[in-house]
Design a protein around this motif. Structure first.
Motif, PDB file in Angstrom:
ATOM      1  N   PHE A 438       0.866  -1.148   0.092  1.00  0.00           N
ATOM      2  CA  PHE A 438       0.020   0.060   0.082  1.00  0.00           C
ATOM      3  C   PHE A 438       0.803   1.085  -0.003  1.00  0.00           C
ATOM      4  N   LYS A 439       0.977   2.080  -0.996  1.00  0.00           N
ATOM      5  CA  LYS A 439       1.474   3.334  -1.068  1.00  0.00           C
ATOM      6  C   LYS A 439       1.089   4.416  -0.071  1.00  0.00           C
ATOM      7  N   SER A 440      -0.079   4.041   0.293  1.00  0.00           N
ATOM      8  CA  SER A 440      -0.807   5.016   1.224  1.00  0.00           C
ATOM      9  C   SER A 440      -2.323   4.362   1.622  1.00  0.00           C
ATOM     10  N   PRO A 441      -2.691   4.329   2.813  1.00  0.00           N
ATOM     11  CA  PRO A 441      -4.142   3.837   3.121  1.00  0.00           C
ATOM     12  C   PRO A 441      -5.268   3.895   2.293  1.00  0.00           C
ATOM     13  N   PRO A 442      -5.855   3.183   1.728  1.00  0.00           N
ATOM     14  CA  PRO A 442      -6.865   3.543   0.975  1.00  0.00           C
ATOM     15  C   PRO A 442      -8.088   4.366   1.900  1.00  0.00           C
ATOM     16  N   GLN A 443      -8.799   5.027   0.934  1.00  0.00           N
ATOM     17  CA  GLN A 443     -10.046   5.874   1.498  1.00  0.00           C
ATOM     18  C   GLN A 443     -11.268   4.848   1.764  1.00  0.00           C
ATOM     19  N   ILE A 444     -11.738   4.356   2.734  1.00  0.00           N
ATOM     20  CA  ILE A 444     -12.822   3.224   2.840  1.00  0.00           C
ATOM     21  C   ILE A 444     -13.978   3.760   3.417  1.00  0.00           C
ATOM     22  N   LEU A 445     -14.388   4.915   3.592  1.00  0.00           N
ATOM     23  CA  LEU A 445     -15.593   5.279   4.423  1.00  0.00           C
ATOM     24  C   LEU A 445     -16.800   4.627   3.949  1.00  0.00           C
ATOM     25  N   GLU A 446     -17.090   4.806   2.678  1.00  0.00           N
ATOM     26  CA  GLU A 446     -18.151   3.804   2.014  1.00  0.00           C
ATOM     27  C   GLU A 446     -17.952   2.465   1.476  1.00  0.00           C
ATOM     28  N   LEU A 447     -17.032   1.793   2.259  1.00  0.00           N
ATOM     29  CA  LEU A 447     -16.767   0.238   1.996  1.00  0.00           C
ATOM     30  C   LEU A 447     -17.610  -0.578   2.836  1.00  0.00           C
ATOM     31  N   ASP A 448     -18.182  -1.673   2.103  1.00  0.00           N
ATOM     32  CA  ASP A 448     -18.845  -2.614   2.874  1.00  0.00           C
ATOM     33  C   ASP A 448     -17.892  -3.815   2.942  1.00  0.00           C
ATOM     34  N   ALA A 460      -1.269   4.809  -4.520  1.00  0.00           N
ATOM     35  CA  ALA A 460      -1.554   6.176  -3.493  1.00  0.00           C
ATOM     36  C   ALA A 460      -2.986   6.501  -3.632  1.00  0.00           C
ATOM     37  N   ASN A 461      -3.760   6.959  -2.461  1.00  0.00           N
ATOM     38  CA  ASN A 461      -5.101   7.561  -2.859  1.00  0.00           C
ATOM     39  C   ASN A 461      -6.102   6.846  -3.400  1.00  0.00           C
ATOM     40  N   VAL A 462      -6.102   5.659  -3.383  1.00  0.00           N
ATOM     41  CA  VAL A 462      -7.273   4.742  -3.885  1.00  0.00           C
ATOM     42  C   VAL A 462      -8.189   4.823  -2.873  1.00  0.00           C
ATOM     43  N   THR A 463      -9.495   4.822  -3.519  1.00  0.00           N
ATOM     44  CA  THR A 463     -10.867   4.763  -2.869  1.00  0.00           C
ATOM     45  C   THR A 463     -11.533   3.783  -3.330  1.00  0.00           C
ATOM     46  N   LEU A 464     -11.992   2.857  -2.142  1.00  0.00           N
ATOM     47  CA  LEU A 464     -12.808   1.777  -2.203  1.00  0.00           C
ATOM     48  C   LEU A 464     -14.312   1.682  -1.680  1.00  0.00           C
ATOM     49  N   THR A 465     -15.328   1.534  -2.575  1.00  0.00           N
ATOM     50  CA  THR A 465     -16.486   1.696  -1.905  1.00  0.00           C
ATOM     51  C   THR A 465     -17.510   0.460  -2.203  1.00  0.00           C
ATOM     52  N   GLY A 466     -18.345   0.157  -1.448  1.00  0.00           N
ATOM     53  CA  GLY A 466     -19.106  -0.914  -1.707  1.00  0.00           C
ATOM     54  C   GLY A 466     -18.535  -2.071  -1.522  1.00  0.00           C
ATOM     55  N   THR A 467     -18.803  -3.238  -2.465  1.00  0.00           N
ATOM     56  CA  THR A 467     -18.089  -4.376  -2.383  1.00  0.00           C
ATOM     57  C   THR A 467     -17.043  -4.741  -3.271  1.00  0.00           C
ATOM     58  N   VAL A 468     -15.833  -4.838  -3.193  1.00  0.00           N
ATOM     59  CA  VAL A 468     -14.769  -4.713  -3.947  1.00  0.00           C
ATOM     60  C   VAL A 468     -14.133  -6.074  -3.720  1.00  0.00           C
ATOM     61  N   ALA A 476      -0.183 -14.525 -11.564  1.00  0.00           N
ATOM     62  CA  ALA A 476      -0.649 -13.101 -12.385  1.00  0.00           C
ATOM     63  C   ALA A 476      -0.273 -12.130 -11.281  1.00  0.00           C
ATOM     64  N   HIS A 477      -0.366 -10.852 -11.860  1.00  0.00           N
ATOM     65  CA  HIS A 477       0.240  -9.453 -10.846  1.00  0.00           C
ATOM     66  C   HIS A 477      -1.183  -8.648 -11.184  1.00  0.00           C
ATOM     67  N   ILE A 478      -1.514  -7.759 -10.073  1.00  0.00           N
ATOM     68  CA  ILE A 478      -2.502  -6.636 -10.262  1.00  0.00           C
ATOM     69  C   ILE A 478      -2.001  -5.574  -9.634  1.00  0.00           C
ATOM     70  N   ASP A 479      -1.906  -4.273 -10.336  1.00  0.00           N
ATOM     71  CA  ASP A 479      -1.551  -3.072  -9.778  1.00  0.00           C
ATOM     72  C   ASP A 479      -2.916  -2.153  -9.868  1.00  0.00           C
ATOM     73  N   ILE A 480      -3.169  -1.714  -8.664  1.00  0.00           N
ATOM     74  CA  ILE A 480      -4.226  -0.706  -8.768  1.00  0.00           C
ATOM     75  C   ILE A 480      -3.783   0.846  -8.665  1.00  0.00           C
ATOM     76  N   PRO A 481      -3.969   1.399  -9.758  1.00  0.00           N
ATOM     77  CA  PRO A 481      -3.132   2.656 -10.199  1.00  0.00           C
ATOM     78  C   PRO A 481      -3.633   4.005  -8.931  1.00  0.00           C
ATOM     79  N   ARG A 482      -2.825   4.898  -8.807  1.00  0.00           N
ATOM     80  CA  ARG A 482      -2.925   5.940  -8.000  1.00  0.00           C
ATOM     81  C   ARG A 482      -4.336   6.520  -8.294  1.00  0.00           C
ATOM     82  N   GLY A 483      -4.840   6.909  -7.287  1.00  0.00           N
ATOM     83  CA  GLY A 483      -6.186   7.476  -7.497  1.00  0.00           C
ATOM     84  C   GLY A 483      -7.325   6.854  -8.035  1.00  0.00           C
ATOM     85  N   ALA A 484      -7.213   5.589  -8.048  1.00  0.00           N
ATOM     86  CA  ALA A 484      -8.344   4.504  -8.652  1.00  0.00           C
ATOM     87  C   ALA A 484      -9.607   4.804  -7.712  1.00  0.00           C
TER      88      ALA A 484
END
Length: 500
Positions: A438-448, A460-468, A476-484
């Motif tokens: 984690f480049k920085s802690p994701p924003q998860i205020l609306e995460l279920d 950095a600055n990833v936002t996760l909401t609902g069900t992810v 395989a490898h997955i990169d979640i990009p900055r600001g996603a």
């Protein structure tokens, strides 16, 4: 001329003895006694060590006795607790501001600090793991108590119950709090030898505290170890009357003025904080009424046939947070009168060499049946915020919680007053791996709900909401990009994106 090792004599003072006609059991206890005497003989001047092994001998004799009689919980006598034995926190009255200082000056905070951080891939005491803004469990605890002492002009001491695994490292760590506004005391819980599952003989042949051969016998050992440390008399002379006990990794276990007032006003010697059970708490111990007695029931004590029944949320609606409020003088009385006969928890293990061993343990909450007026208080879920894994660490490092004066409170911007369900896979199991991903802690205020499996990195600055749900299959490898922003998304396959 060297002095011959002193021979100890282990006399069993238990309330039940091995029947004389049980020759096999008698032979076993004789062999155990001989092994323990040999261990004590190697440390003839260590009275504490001898006392600990005497207690251990009493417990193993008791274990053999119960095993031979096949004593087991009678499930038909297990009932939900009586309404008067579990009160609701919302019905308790808050103290007047003018009374808080007087109450706090009678209080001591004790943290159970015997555990290592091995399950999270760390070396040393778990209390030294960084959990928020570079601060450890112990740092946050110290800040909380300093805030109390400064705000109310009181002297609430902090006591750490260490184990032989954590004592040395903790002693080094607490030096940095030398000039802080609190007094810190430490003492060690007992050290017992693991026993071979077949012979029941100790696998340790020397007193050297090797973790694979010795173990701390559960937090139920608190009462005797605290008494043996001499701290009870010291605290009493300082005018202390109450102890608030909790696990060092429970970030929700802070001093609560309302619960302290209830402890004082009720006259109870023991109050256990419980909270509503969810499907993620199905293994937690619970208060029950057993044959007319209020007691704690742990899952390890439940007959195998009734494990599923125990786990059902409908039957057992609350569970023990292991936040306890105790009267100091009552602990002293019960130990001196040898009344704390706590139920044994049989913890079966396998050593690195493949040897099957047994650890005899007890739970601190199991003593509730011996304290006068003992009862539970159903507290808000916010008072139970343990960090047992990196999935828990993910939550407390995020914007879901606000840190102030060493205390974490849920962000008021969160729509629901419950934390999301988070399941991080094996790639995140160790703290160092978790932090690297984690480049920085994701924003998860609306995460279920969040599930992550495989080789996944977050910008950095990833936002996760609902069900992810994010699944990187083997290779395989997955990169979640900055600001996603991922809202109700399932991501799978092989995804390598570059930040722009």
């Amino acid at each position: 001329m060297s002095e011959a090792p002193r021979k100890a004599s282990f006399i069993y003072h238990g309330k039940q003895s091995i029947s004389e006609d049980n020759v096999a059991a008698s032979d076993t206890t004789a062999a155990i006694r001989k092994s323990l005497e040999q261990l004590v003989g190697q440390e003839p001047s260590d009275k504490k060590f001898e006392l600990e092994l005497r207690d251990f001998y009493s417990q193993i004799v008791r274990y053999i006795n119960e095993k031979s009689k096949k004593q087991e919980l009678v499930w038909e006598q297990v009932n939900s607790p009586k309404p008067e034995t579990v009160l609701s926190y919302k019905n308790l009255s808050s103290p007047k501001s003018s009374d808080i200082s007087e109450m706090l000056n009678k209080l001591v905070v004790l943290k159970l600090n015997g555990g290592l951080g091995t399950t999270m891939g760390c070396v040393g005491p778990k209390s030294a793991i960084e959990v928020r803004n570079g601060q450890t469990f112990l740092d946050l605890t110290v800040k909380q108590i300093e805030y109390l002492n400064s705000t109310y002009n009181v002297n609430v001491p902090l006591i750490l119950m260490n184990s032989f695994n954590t004592d040395e490292d903790t002693a080094k760590i607490v030096k940095k709090y030398y000039n802080h506004n609190l007094t810190i005391y430490t003492f060690n819980q007992s050290r017992w030898p693991r026993i071979n599952a077949d012979s029941l003989l100790p696998i340790a042949t020397t007193p050297e505290p090797v973790s694979g051969k010795w173990y701390p016998p559960g937090h139920g050992d608190l009462y005797k170890s605290l008494y043996n440390s001499g701290l009870i008399d010291k605290l009493t002379k300082l005018g202390k009357e109450y102890i608030f006990v909790s696990n060092i990794d429970n970030l929700g276990a802070t001093v609560d003025h309302t619960l302290l007032k209830h402890m004082v006003d009720s006259g109870a010697e023991f109050v256990m904080e419980v909270t509503d059970k969810t499907k993620s708490d199905i293994k937690g111990g619970t208060i029950i009424d057993y044959n007319g007695t209020t007691r704690l029931l742990e899952i390890a004590q439940v007959p195998k046939l009734f494990i599923d029944d125990f786990k059902r949320v409908k039957k057992f609606k609350i569970f023990n947070t292991n936040n306890l409020w105790l009267k100091i003088d009552s602990i002293k009385t019960l130990v001196e009168e040898d009344k704390l006969d706590l139920e044994l928890i049989i913890n079966k293990k396998t050593t690195d060499s493949g040897e099957r061993v047994i650890q005899l343990e007890t739970a601190v909450g199991a003593a509730m049946k011996y304290f006068k007026g003992a009862h539970g208080v159903n507290v808000p879920r916010s008072r139970f915020l343990p960090v047992k894994s990196t999935s828990d660490l993910f939550l407390v490092t995020s914007d879901l919680y606000i840190l102030q004066n060493g205390m974490l409170t849920m962000n008021p911007a969160r729509t629901f007053n419950t934390a999301p369900v988070v399941k991080l896979g094996d790639h995140f199991k160790k703290v160092k791996d978790f932090q690297a991903r984690f480049k920085s802690p994701p924003q998860i205020l609306e995460l279920d709900h969040l599930s992550v499996t495989g080789d996944v990195n977050f910008g950095a600055n990833v936002t996760l909401t609902g069900t992810v749900i994010i699944v990187a299959n083997h290779g395989a490898h997955i990169d979640i990009p900055r600001g996603a922003v991922l809202n109700d998304k399932v991501v799978s396959g092989d995804l390598r994106l570059l930040d722009h």
